[in-house]
Design a protein around this motif. Structure first.
Motif: not given
Length: 348
Positions: A226-252
């Motif tokens: 809310i206070k820094a939209p660009l920084l926040g968007a980057a943070l949420i995107s990173l967290l989403t990417f890690l959440t989606i791809n992290g388990p699959a990568e670890l399994a591989a």
């Protein structure tokens, strides 16, 4: 139809969760109203967790540090309750909060009292300030300016990178010395202090504080968005990417271990440990020196300024003290409390 970015859905989920938890948190931790205020703690009283009460070494004015977990309903209730207690007892002299002018202006503009956003991002700083203002006590912004902090973080990062690249020239020794000194000053100053009363792990492990901690973890990223939209968007995107791809990568990777030799596995482990150590060293130096020690000095200096003001106002005719029962309440993050107290226990 244009697909919406994944981080926007995450933000929406954060808003819903934070709003519902905010309402339940406020109900769970709202202190019961009564005709008489809760008792004001005595100097040195440690029955109230996350707080430190002691006399400023130079002026003798009582300082009450209220340590908080930011955005935590339990911390919010405690901070406002303590300020109200002193106000109703007639001894509230000053309310200092861990904010700077630029940050405070943004906070008060984005979520003023009575707004939906304030309910979502309720916080101990605004709660304490409003409690103090109800008794005619203006809030004092005690923190270093965000501009100075940002500049110092960049400087510390560059300095640490240079020191890491210069192990034989004393770079590694300088990093270790800074971390060791900063830790003893900011985190664990009790050994060299004649008082010896500081916050400990027991304060952080308070069940009521931990029970409300999930809301803190939700509000933090939401506040950034809310206070820094660009920084926040980057943070949420990173967290989403890690959440989606992290388990699959670890399994591989786990599946590929069977095809790797023992030497290859050991090399992977050493590389991972080295990267983790490097990140830890950089973050530890920046966090302990810039974000704690240096800001502690500013916070302590501003709290002492308030103590001097209260002491001067308390002097009657011929310099006699007539107002020494006034208390300076400072609402800080828990990580700052020990270091700030240590500085205020010194007359210099």
């Amino acid at each position: 139809m244009i697909p919406r970015p994944r981080w926007s859905s995450a933000v929406g989920l954060l808003v819903v969760l934070a709003t519902s938890l905010s309402l339940s948190g406020c109900l769970a931790f709202q202190l019961p109203s009564s005709s008489s205020p809760p008792p004001v703690p005595a100097v040195g009283d440690r029955r109230s967790r996350q707080t430190l009460t002691f006399p400023d070494a130079r002026t003798g004015i009582t300082v009450h540090l209220v340590g908080s977990m930011h955005y935590n309903p339990y911390s919010i209730a405690k901070a406002s309750s303590i300020v109200r207690s002193y106000g109703e007892a007639g001894s509230l002299g000053s309310v200092v909060v861990e904010q700077c002018p630029a940050r405070w202006e943004k906070v008060t503009e984005l979520h003023p009292p009575g707004t939906v956003l304030r309910a979502v991002l309720d916080n101990e700083m605004q709660a304490a300030a409003e409690a103090g203002e109800a008794f005619g006590t203006d809030v004092v912004l005690g923190d270093e300016t965000i501009e100075t902090v940002d500049a110092r973080v960049k400087e510390a990062f560059v300095e640490t990178a240079k020191d890491l690249a210069n192990p034989l020239g004393g770079g590694w020794a300088a990093i270790a010395s800074d971390i060791r000194t900063a830790y003893s000053e900011a985190i664990d100053p009790a050994m060299g202090d004649k008082d010896g009363v500081y916050l400990s792990a027991l304060d952080l492990l308070d069940p009521k504080l931990l029970l409300a901690s999930p809301l803190s973890f939700l509000r933090y990223p939401l506040a950034i968005v809310i206070k820094a939209p660009l920084l926040g968007a980057a943070l949420i995107s990173l967290l989403t990417f890690l959440t989606i791809n992290g388990p699959a990568e670890l399994a591989a990777e786990a599946g590929g271990l069977a095809d790797m030799s023992l030497v290859d596995i050991l090399v992977e482990m050493v590389e991972g440990a080295a990267a983790f150590t490097l990140e830890t060293v950089i973050l530890a130096r920046i966090f302990l020196t810039v974000l704690l020690v240096e800001r502690n000095e500013v916070l302590a200096r501003n709290i002492r300024t308030e103590c001097i003001r209260l002491a001067d106002e308390g002097k009657g005719l011929f310099g006699r003290k007539s107002n020494t029962d006034k208390v300076c309440v400072a609402v800080l993050g828990m990580a700052h409390c020990n270091g700030v107290k240590s500085l205020l226990m010194d007359e210099k």
